[in-house]
Design an enzyme around this catalytic site. Structure first.
Site, PDB file in Angstrom:
ATOM      1  N   GLY A  12     -14.211  23.333  -0.426  1.00  0.00           N
ATOM      2  CA  GLY A  12     -12.905  22.898  -0.912  1.00  0.00           C
ATOM      3  C   GLY A  12     -12.659  21.419  -0.685  1.00  0.00           C
ATOM      4  N   ARG A  39     -19.303  33.745  -3.097  1.00  0.00           N
ATOM      5  CA  ARG A  39     -19.573  33.149  -4.411  1.00  0.00           C
ATOM      6  C   ARG A  39     -20.100  31.717  -4.312  1.00  0.00           C
ATOM      7  NH1 ARG A  39     -13.962  33.454  -4.138  1.00  0.00           N
ATOM      8  NH2 ARG A  39     -12.881  31.431  -4.167  1.00  0.00           N
ATOM      9  N   ARG A  99       0.548  28.516  12.435  1.00  0.00           N
ATOM     10  CA  ARG A  99       1.331  27.377  12.919  1.00  0.00           C
ATOM     11  C   ARG A  99       2.526  27.757  13.790  1.00  0.00           C
ATOM     12  NH1 ARG A  99       1.164  24.425   7.075  1.00  0.00           N
ATOM     13  NH2 ARG A  99      -0.991  23.687   7.187  1.00  0.00           N
ATOM     14  N   CYS A 129       0.684  19.023   5.917  1.00  0.00           N
ATOM     15  CA  CYS A 129       0.377  17.613   5.640  1.00  0.00           C
ATOM     16  C   CYS A 129       1.627  16.733   5.651  1.00  0.00           C
ATOM     17  CB  CYS A 129      -0.356  17.491   4.308  1.00  0.00           C
ATOM     18  SG  CYS A 129       0.414  18.402   2.958  1.00  0.00           S
ATOM     19  N   GLN A 156       4.980  14.520  -3.258  1.00  0.00           N
ATOM     20  CA  GLN A 156       3.672  14.994  -2.828  1.00  0.00           C
ATOM     21  C   GLN A 156       2.698  15.146  -3.996  1.00  0.00           C
ATOM     22  OE1 GLN A 156       6.006  17.758   0.348  1.00  0.00           O
ATOM     23  NE2 GLN A 156       3.845  18.278   0.132  1.00  0.00           N
ATOM     24  N   SER A 159      -3.190  17.130  -5.001  1.00  0.00           N
ATOM     25  CA  SER A 159      -4.291  17.569  -4.147  1.00  0.00           C
ATOM     26  C   SER A 159      -3.820  18.474  -3.024  1.00  0.00           C
ATOM     27  CB  SER A 159      -5.041  16.362  -3.566  1.00  0.00           C
ATOM     28  OG  SER A 159      -4.155  15.516  -2.853  1.00  0.00           O
ATOM     29  N   HIS A 241       0.594  11.456  -0.184  1.00  0.00           N
ATOM     30  CA  HIS A 241       1.977  11.917  -0.129  1.00  0.00           C
ATOM     31  C   HIS A 241       2.880  10.764   0.303  1.00  0.00           C
ATOM     32  CE1 HIS A 241       0.530  15.807  -0.860  1.00  0.00           C
ATOM     33  NE2 HIS A 241       0.760  16.412   0.285  1.00  0.00           N
TER      34      HIS A 241
END
Length: 339
Positions: A12, A39, A99, A129, A156, A159, A241
């Site tokens: 990713g 995969r 979190r 983020c 933001q 991505s 961001h």
């Protein structure tokens, strides 16, 4: 001493960035494992001048692994982070799942490094983020004058939603120039040439989940007494961001004093018209950078002790991969693996 490191979600956006930063910072890794779903098995990912073969997360044995850098999605983390921790690894997880667990520390190394001392579940959470870049900037103000309330509007990039979202922005933008009608898929509305005031799902009180995250995570990381009002907007940018932040303080603090605090704080780069010759910096200019960039620092004359500022950061680096690796470095510096 070198460490064995596993990167979960290695194919990713954040996984690629983790591998890149591990190499850039000369992280003391003797061996690095790239893990993903079945995969992706057999694909190769770059790690410095090497190519790593992706292994199947579901079949991987974490025995002997010291550190797991995890960014696979919340459901996957819920299953595999405890398995890795049970095998003896410390998991630093970039998903939302852990979190707010009271037994999982939520850490930004520049803000609350002391939280690394207690890891009862063997899992450390990496914050959202948008929260990360904001609390880095808030920390020096809070130490100097104690923050009462924060009102933040975020802008933001795509991505933050993953590669498919970035592709959606690209394809919609290209399509508009040839008179194609944009078809939203990742986002609820057109993202090209637009701004969407929704990030994540809506909650019962009208807040989105992203706005809720910024509120509760700031309290957990910095101070539970701080009130946070967040409004989060997705904009047609690929990386980076931005946030406009309004801070109400208990004690007096001038804009000049705030600038001086920002200038002296590790992890912050102050862009000031007086010294830099420019008044502000934008997301496109800080792609690939590690710091949180602060500019447009000024006093808010509508409250007794108010400061406004603009901050931008690379959400894939400081907002995700870099912060995760800085936590791993903090573990080593604190002597965790010497025990």
């Amino acid at each position: 001493m070198g460490y064995k490191v596993a990167v979960v979600g290695a194919t990713g956006n954040v996984g690629h960035e983790m591998l890149k930063i591990l190499d850039e910072r000369n992280f003391p890794a003797d061996e690095v494992f790239a893990l993903a779903s079945s995969r992706s098995v057999g694909r190769e990912v770059s790690y410095g001048d090497k190519n790593l073969k992706v292994q199947d997360l579901a079949k991987f044995d974490f025995t002997g692994v010291d550190i797991v850098l995890s960014s696979p999605g919340a459901k996957v983390s819920a299953e595999f982070s405890p398995k890795a921790a049970a095998a003896g690894a410390i998991v630093i997880d970039n998903t939302s799942y852990w979190r707010m667990d009271p037994d999982v520390p939520l850490i930004v190394p520049e803000v609350n490094p002391e939280a690394v001392k207690d890891i009862p579940k063997g899992i450390i959470a990496n914050p959202n983020c948008s929260t990360i870049q904001m609390v880095v900037a808030l920390k020096p103000l809070h130490e100097a004058a104690k923050i009462k309330r924060v009102v933040v509007s975020t802008y933001q990039s795509t991505s933050g939603s993953g590669k498919d979202a970035m592709d959606e922005l690209f394809n919609q933008t290209k399509g508009i120039y040839v008179n194609e009608t944009p078809t939203p898929s990742v986002y609820p509305k057109q993202i090209a040439f637009n701004a969407i005031p929704q990030i994540d799902v809506f909650m019962d009180d009208g807040m989105t989940k992203e706005e809720w995250k910024m509120m509760v995570e700031t309290k957990k990381i910095l101070d539970p007494s701080i009130k946070v009002c967040a409004s989060c907007v997705r904009i047609p940018a690929f990386i980076g961001h931005a946030e406009m932040v309004n801070v109400e303080l208990e004690n007096e603090l001038s804009a000049i004093e705030a600038k001086d605090l920002f200038r002296k704080t590790r992890g912050i780069c102050l862009i000031d018209l007086e010294n830099e010759g420019v008044e502000y910096v934008t997301p496109v200019e800080i792609q690939g950078e590690d710091d949180v960039y602060v500019s447009r620092v000024r006093e808010d004359i509508t409250v007794e002790n108010g400061i406004n500022f603009w901050c931008v950061a690379d959400n894939l680096r400081k907002g995700a991969a870099l912060n995760t690796i800085q936590i791993a470095e903090l573990l080593i510096e604190s002597g965790h693996f010497d025990k």
